[in-house]
Design an enzyme around this catalytic site. Structure first.
Site, PDB file in Angstrom:
ATOM      1  N   GLU A 106      48.367  25.632  36.251  1.00 40.26           N
ATOM      2  CA  GLU A 106      47.060  24.471  35.217  1.00 40.26           C
ATOM      3  C   GLU A 106      47.495  23.714  33.906  1.00 40.26           C
ATOM      4  O   GLU A 106      46.708  24.200  33.166  1.00 40.26           O
ATOM      5  CB  GLU A 106      45.808  25.091  35.183  1.00 40.26           C
ATOM      6  CG  GLU A 106      45.271  26.154  36.666  1.00 40.26           C
ATOM      7  CD  GLU A 106      44.392  26.442  36.436  1.00 40.26           C
ATOM      8  OE1 GLU A 106      43.597  27.131  34.860  1.00 40.26           O
ATOM      9  OE2 GLU A 106      43.355  27.133  37.183  1.00 40.26           O
ATOM     10  N   ASN A 124      51.702  25.729  39.713  1.00 38.33           N
ATOM     11  CA  ASN A 124      50.350  25.498  40.761  1.00 38.33           C
ATOM     12  C   ASN A 124      49.153  24.933  40.214  1.00 38.33           C
ATOM     13  O   ASN A 124      49.134  25.332  38.426  1.00 38.33           O
ATOM     14  CB  ASN A 124      50.183  26.919  40.389  1.00 38.33           C
ATOM     15  CG  ASN A 124      48.870  27.496  41.840  1.00 38.33           C
ATOM     16  OD1 ASN A 124      49.151  26.955  42.476  1.00 38.33           O
ATOM     17  ND2 ASN A 124      47.945  28.872  41.044  1.00 38.33           N
ATOM     18  N   HIS A 130      40.631  24.939  45.310  1.00 40.44           N
ATOM     19  CA  HIS A 130      38.867  25.619  44.862  1.00 40.44           C
ATOM     20  C   HIS A 130      38.412  24.171  45.445  1.00 40.44           C
ATOM     21  O   HIS A 130      38.462  22.850  45.180  1.00 40.44           O
ATOM     22  CB  HIS A 130      39.307  25.206  44.030  1.00 40.44           C
ATOM     23  CG  HIS A 130      39.644  27.076  43.553  1.00 40.44           C
ATOM     24  ND1 HIS A 130      39.147  28.321  43.876  1.00 40.44           N
ATOM     25  CD2 HIS A 130      40.551  26.967  42.497  1.00 40.44           C
ATOM     26  CE1 HIS A 130      40.839  29.007  43.896  1.00 40.44           C
ATOM     27  NE2 HIS A 130      41.207  28.656  42.889  1.00 40.44           N
ATOM     28  N   GLU A 186      44.720  29.081  46.761  1.00 43.18           N
ATOM     29  CA  GLU A 186      43.799  29.134  46.303  1.00 43.18           C
ATOM     30  C   GLU A 186      42.356  29.292  47.402  1.00 43.18           C
ATOM     31  O   GLU A 186      41.756  28.776  46.640  1.00 43.18           O
ATOM     32  CB  GLU A 186      43.820  29.826  45.385  1.00 43.18           C
ATOM     33  CG  GLU A 186      44.881  29.752  43.838  1.00 43.18           C
ATOM     34  CD  GLU A 186      44.909  30.017  41.991  1.00 43.18           C
ATOM     35  OE1 GLU A 186      43.161  29.865  42.715  1.00 43.18           O
ATOM     36  OE2 GLU A 186      45.380  30.498  42.022  1.00 43.18           O
ATOM     37  N   ASP A 230      38.828  27.824  48.413  1.00 47.82           N
ATOM     38  CA  ASP A 230      38.052  28.754  49.810  1.00 47.82           C
ATOM     39  C   ASP A 230      37.078  26.784  48.827  1.00 47.82           C
ATOM     40  O   ASP A 230      37.627  26.228  48.401  1.00 47.82           O
ATOM     41  CB  ASP A 230      37.799  29.828  47.629  1.00 47.82           C
ATOM     42  CG  ASP A 230      37.416  29.063  46.173  1.00 47.82           C
ATOM     43  OD1 ASP A 230      37.266  27.553  46.391  1.00 47.82           O
ATOM     44  OD2 ASP A 230      37.407  29.957  45.692  1.00 47.82           O
TER      45      ASP A 230
HETATM   46  C1  XIL Z   1      40.352  33.876  39.171  1.00 44.07           C
HETATM   47  C2  XIL Z   1      39.660  35.201  40.011  1.00 44.07           C
HETATM   48  O1  XIL Z   1      39.850  35.392  40.728  1.00 44.07           O
HETATM   49  C3  XIL Z   1      38.843  36.227  38.443  1.00 44.07           C
HETATM   50  O2  XIL Z   1      38.696  37.437  39.693  1.00 44.07           O
HETATM   51  C4  XIL Z   1      38.640  36.039  37.393  1.00 44.07           C
HETATM   52  O3  XIL Z   1      37.901  36.837  36.424  1.00 44.07           O
HETATM   53  C5  XIL Z   1      39.105  34.330  36.784  1.00 44.07           C
HETATM   54  O4  XIL Z   1      40.272  34.498  37.615  1.00 44.07           O
HETATM   55  N1  XIL Z   1      42.530  29.698  39.482  1.00 44.07           N
HETATM   56  C6  XIL Z   1      43.772  30.222  39.366  1.00 44.07           C
HETATM   57  C7  XIL Z   1      42.955  32.198  39.239  1.00 44.07           C
HETATM   58  O5  XIL Z   1      44.670  30.116  39.210  1.00 44.07           O
HETATM   59  O6  XIL Z   1      44.066  32.773  38.502  1.00 44.07           O
HETATM   60  C8  XIL Z   1      41.489  32.370  39.082  1.00 44.07           C
HETATM   61  O7  XIL Z   1      41.189  33.509  39.048  1.00 44.07           O
HETATM   62  C9  XIL Z   1      40.871  31.314  40.302  1.00 44.07           C
HETATM   63  C10 XIL Z   1      40.828  30.058  39.434  1.00 44.07           C
END
Ligand code: XIL
Length: 318
Positions: free
Chosen positions: A132, A173, A209, A239, A241
């Site tokens: 990020e 990422n 996401h 990641e 979702d």
């Molecule tokens: C999230 C985790 O899933 C949570 O448990 C934690 O509290 C916060 O981080 N982007 C990312 C991940 O790269 O590391 C994040 O994970 C979600 C967003």
């Protein structure tokens, strides 16, 4: 249950994967599907390799929680993604205090990266070296690293990781690459710039996401993946979702199935896309409700660990 990982392999991908955390492995019911190597073939530790977990005080490295995840994953033959070496979030306060000079923070950064990559050498297949780093408009995100060191902090992190393990994959990422805008273009530029400076980068991770009903079409996503891959690096969906505004309805679940299908099918059709990882498998362990108020139900299994339409959307796409 359709064997998602086996299907992904048959489709020419490396894996279908899932994020895992320590508390989840302690839940015997949840663990049954995590142990199912036909469903998942790759894991990403959700939190336990982050800076706050691995170097909570300066120079003191704590790997026991991550090691336990790695031992379990290796016992199942899972490919492991390291997440993440350098991120503005989940940093211990000794790092964010901002009290360090440029030279000191360069040394701290290099030391952190070197220690983690060395410790997990041979276990981690690819590291999220930076996470990020860009704003939506493609400019560098403000962080203690950017403010103190400038954009070369990225080079420093990648060089240290490559030096510690010449064989490990090295990724940048981020989220919101799916829409093909300035942020996605910033990663095209980053890969080209790093390569022009002789800095090794092997992959762009698209967190993905996403939002039910606002997820790009399969062809738009495939274009994004192909554009990133055209720089000569791998692309991975890291990641995934796809959240909805609660309450859950049949219509939202049907749309979510289409959205999951589109993302996975876009990866399948793009030769540079190596695999898809979902950010936990059940709504019971999703991070979404705690961060996006009123939203949730983002994963392919519900909170009772039953497959949702989204699960069948993934299976159809593979
Ligand atoms: C999230 C985790 O899933 C949570 O448990 C934690 O509290 C916060 O981080 N982007 C990312 C991940 O790269 O590391 C994040 O994970 C979600 C967003």
């Amino acid at each position: 249950l359709a064997p998602l990982h086996d299907l992904a392999k048959a489709a020419g991908k490396q894996y279908f994967g899932v994020a895992v955390d320590t508390n989840e492995l302690a839940n015997a019911t949840y663990k049954v599907l995590l142990d199912n190597t036909h469903l998942f073939g790759q894991i990403t530790p959700g939190n336990k390799m982050k800076w706050d977990a691995t170097e909570p005080s300066q120079g003191t490295f704590t790997f026991s929680a991550a090691d336990a995840l790695v031992t379990w994953a290796q016992g199942n033959g899972y490919q492991i993604r390291g997440h993440t070496l350098v991120w503005h979030s989940q940093l211990p306060s000794w790092v964010t205090s901002g009290a360090f000079s440029n030279a000191t923070l360069v040394s701290i950064l290099g030391n952190h990266v070197t220690n983690l990559v060395t410790h997990f050498k041979g276990s981690v297949k690819t590291w999220d070296v930076v996470n990020e780093i860009f704003n939506e408009d493609g400019t560098f995100r403000t962080s203690v690293f950017y403010t103190t060191i400038g954009e070369t902090y990225v080079d420093i992190a990648f060089r240290a990781a490559a030096a510690a393990d010449p064989d490990v994959g090295l990724a940048a990422n981020d989220y919101n690459l799916d829409y093909g805008g300035a942020k996605m273009q910033a990663y095209v530029t980053l890969v080209n710039t790093l390569k022009s400076r002789g800095v090794k980068i092997t992959q762009i991770g698209s967190q993905s996401h996403l939002i039910v009903g606002s997820t790009p079409s399969q062809s738009s996503l495939a274009n994004v993946f192909a554009t990133l891959a055209a720089t000569g690096v791998e692309v991975a969906v890291t990641e995934l979702d796809i959240r909805m505004t609660l309450p859950v309805t049949d219509a939202l679940l049907a749309q979510q199935k289409k959205d999951y299908y589109n993302v996975v099918a876009a990866c399948v059709q793009t030769s540079g896309c190596i695999g898809v990882t979902i950010w936990a498998y059940s709504d019971y362990y999703s991070w979404i409700p705690s961060v996006f108020s009123g939203q949730g139900a983002a994963l392919p299994f519900d909170e009772y660990l039953q497959p949702k339409p989204a699960f069948y959307g993934i299976a159809e796409a593979l």
